[in-house]
Design a protein around this motif. Structure first.
Motif, PDB file in Angstrom:
ATOM      1  N   ASP A  85      -2.176   4.329   3.483  1.00  0.00           N
ATOM      2  CA  ASP A  85      -2.692   3.108   4.011  1.00  0.00           C
ATOM      3  C   ASP A  85      -2.021   2.841   5.303  1.00  0.00           C
ATOM      4  O   ASP A  85      -2.896   2.474   6.402  1.00  0.00           O
ATOM      5  CB  ASP A  85      -2.443   1.998   2.994  1.00  0.00           C
ATOM      6  CG  ASP A  85      -3.205   2.089   1.656  1.00  0.00           C
ATOM      7  OD1 ASP A  85      -4.297   2.479   1.625  1.00  0.00           O
ATOM      8  OD2 ASP A  85      -2.549   1.688   0.637  1.00  0.00           O
TER       9      ASP A  85
ATOM     10  N   GLU B  30      -6.950  -6.392   3.895  1.00  0.00           N
ATOM     11  CA  GLU B  30      -7.631  -6.331   2.923  1.00  0.00           C
ATOM     12  C   GLU B  30      -8.564  -4.971   2.559  1.00  0.00           C
ATOM     13  O   GLU B  30      -9.326  -4.537   3.497  1.00  0.00           O
ATOM     14  CB  GLU B  30      -8.464  -7.353   2.201  1.00  0.00           C
ATOM     15  CG  GLU B  30      -7.787  -8.725   2.413  1.00  0.00           C
ATOM     16  CD  GLU B  30      -6.683  -8.901   1.203  1.00  0.00           C
ATOM     17  OE1 GLU B  30      -6.866  -8.246   0.283  1.00  0.00           O
ATOM     18  OE2 GLU B  30      -5.717  -9.665   1.429  1.00  0.00           O
ATOM     19  N   PRO B  31      -8.302  -4.277   1.347  1.00  0.00           N
ATOM     20  CA  PRO B  31      -9.289  -2.876   1.224  1.00  0.00           C
ATOM     21  C   PRO B  31     -10.880  -3.420   1.280  1.00  0.00           C
ATOM     22  O   PRO B  31     -11.250  -4.549   0.990  1.00  0.00           O
ATOM     23  CB  PRO B  31      -8.846  -2.526   0.088  1.00  0.00           C
ATOM     24  CG  PRO B  31      -8.096  -3.417  -0.585  1.00  0.00           C
ATOM     25  CD  PRO B  31      -7.567  -4.469   0.341  1.00  0.00           C
TER      26      PRO B  31
ATOM     27  N   PHE C 227     -10.713  -3.809   9.971  1.00  0.00           N
ATOM     28  CA  PHE C 227     -10.614  -4.261   8.451  1.00  0.00           C
ATOM     29  C   PHE C 227     -11.014  -5.660   8.295  1.00  0.00           C
ATOM     30  O   PHE C 227     -11.013  -6.454   9.304  1.00  0.00           O
ATOM     31  CB  PHE C 227      -9.153  -4.009   8.305  1.00  0.00           C
ATOM     32  CG  PHE C 227      -8.571  -2.690   8.321  1.00  0.00           C
ATOM     33  CD1 PHE C 227      -8.894  -1.446   7.446  1.00  0.00           C
ATOM     34  CD2 PHE C 227      -7.984  -2.323   9.480  1.00  0.00           C
ATOM     35  CE1 PHE C 227      -8.323  -0.329   7.787  1.00  0.00           C
ATOM     36  CE2 PHE C 227      -7.477  -1.192   9.996  1.00  0.00           C
ATOM     37  CZ  PHE C 227      -7.741  -0.034   8.948  1.00  0.00           C
TER      38      PHE C 227
ATOM     39  N   THR D 241      -3.742   4.983   8.057  1.00  0.00           N
ATOM     40  CA  THR D 241      -5.080   4.504   8.059  1.00  0.00           C
ATOM     41  C   THR D 241      -5.022   3.525   9.046  1.00  0.00           C
ATOM     42  O   THR D 241      -5.948   3.407  10.226  1.00  0.00           O
ATOM     43  CB  THR D 241      -5.724   3.991   6.920  1.00  0.00           C
ATOM     44  OG1 THR D 241      -6.090   5.162   5.915  1.00  0.00           O
ATOM     45  CG2 THR D 241      -7.081   3.219   6.991  1.00  0.00           C
TER      46      THR D 241
ATOM     47  N   ARG E 195     -10.754   3.446   4.878  1.00  0.00           N
ATOM     48  CA  ARG E 195     -10.529   2.419   3.918  1.00  0.00           C
ATOM     49  C   ARG E 195      -9.001   2.407   3.531  1.00  0.00           C
ATOM     50  O   ARG E 195      -8.656   3.413   3.172  1.00  0.00           O
ATOM     51  CB  ARG E 195     -11.644   2.400   2.534  1.00  0.00           C
ATOM     52  CG  ARG E 195     -12.993   2.398   3.169  1.00  0.00           C
ATOM     53  CD  ARG E 195     -14.037   2.183   2.044  1.00  0.00           C
ATOM     54  NE  ARG E 195     -13.654   1.233   1.248  1.00  0.00           N
ATOM     55  CZ  ARG E 195     -13.996  -0.096   1.234  1.00  0.00           C
ATOM     56  NH1 ARG E 195     -14.829  -0.499   2.302  1.00  0.00           N
ATOM     57  NH2 ARG E 195     -13.862  -0.907   0.345  1.00  0.00           N
ATOM     58  N   LEU E 196      -8.480   0.940   3.068  1.00  0.00           N
ATOM     59  CA  LEU E 196      -7.510   0.876   2.489  1.00  0.00           C
ATOM     60  C   LEU E 196      -7.659   1.063   0.925  1.00  0.00           C
ATOM     61  O   LEU E 196      -8.582   0.436   0.314  1.00  0.00           O
ATOM     62  CB  LEU E 196      -6.789  -0.442   2.893  1.00  0.00           C
ATOM     63  CG  LEU E 196      -6.601  -0.725   4.613  1.00  0.00           C
ATOM     64  CD1 LEU E 196      -6.262  -2.159   4.655  1.00  0.00           C
ATOM     65  CD2 LEU E 196      -5.517   0.593   4.813  1.00  0.00           C
ATOM     66  N   SER E 197      -6.554   1.485   0.404  1.00  0.00           N
ATOM     67  CA  SER E 197      -6.404   1.426  -1.209  1.00  0.00           C
ATOM     68  C   SER E 197      -5.874   0.257  -1.640  1.00  0.00           C
ATOM     69  O   SER E 197      -6.197  -0.191  -2.724  1.00  0.00           O
ATOM     70  CB  SER E 197      -5.788   2.531  -1.550  1.00  0.00           C
ATOM     71  OG  SER E 197      -4.315   2.597  -1.345  1.00  0.00           O
ATOM     72  N   ALA E 198      -5.225  -0.478  -0.993  1.00  0.00           N
ATOM     73  CA  ALA E 198      -4.418  -1.837  -1.231  1.00  0.00           C
ATOM     74  C   ALA E 198      -4.236  -2.701  -0.117  1.00  0.00           C
ATOM     75  O   ALA E 198      -4.462  -2.340   0.965  1.00  0.00           O
ATOM     76  CB  ALA E 198      -3.081  -1.345  -1.758  1.00  0.00           C
TER      77      ALA E 198
ATOM     78  N   GLY F 170       0.642  -1.203  -0.060  1.00  0.00           N
ATOM     79  CA  GLY F 170      -0.099   0.007  -0.042  1.00  0.00           C
ATOM     80  C   GLY F 170       0.950   1.255  -0.145  1.00  0.00           C
ATOM     81  O   GLY F 170       2.111   1.339  -0.233  1.00  0.00           O
TER      82      GLY F 170
END
Length: 111
Positions: A17, A110-111, A89, A20, A62-65, A13
């Motif tokens: 990320d 995981e996103p 998550f 986050t 939220r995660l992007s990757a 990420g």
């Protein structure tokens, strides 16, 4: 958990990320000693020096990757961090290692 130290190592990420993930842990551990900041790093770290948080996960976003997270510290801190991240998550347990007074657990978020 006063006096607890938790080290968080993040790979995958973007720096956003990593921030986050750290933000999600702040509810349980308080503010980290330093936020991940290096845009060019492939591995980022954050350290929490005391468990002064309220115990509830924060809405971190939220995660992007996918992000691989390794948490290391006392058994209580590692358990609390793992549970906090699993609530915030989609988390997959990638394994753990235990020493006499410290534990380490790896999670894939995981996103």
């Amino acid at each position: 958990m006063p006096g607890t130290q938790l080290t968080v190592t993040l790979s995958g990420g973007e720096v956003a990320d990593a921030r986050t993930v750290v933000k999600a842990l702040e509810g349980a551990f308080g503010a980290p000693d330093e936020l991940p900041a290096d845009e060019n790093a492939t591995v980022r770290t954050a350290t929490f020096s005391a468990g002064t948080g309220r115990g509830a996960p924060r809405d971190a976003g939220r995660l992007s990757a996918p992000v691989t997270v390794t948490v290391q510290g006392t058994p209580q801190a590692v358990r609390k961090a793992s549970e906090t991240l699993a609530r915030a998550f989609t988390a997959h347990d990638e394994g753990a290692a235990a020493g006499d007074q410290e534990q380490e657990r790896q999670l894939r978020l995981e996103p």
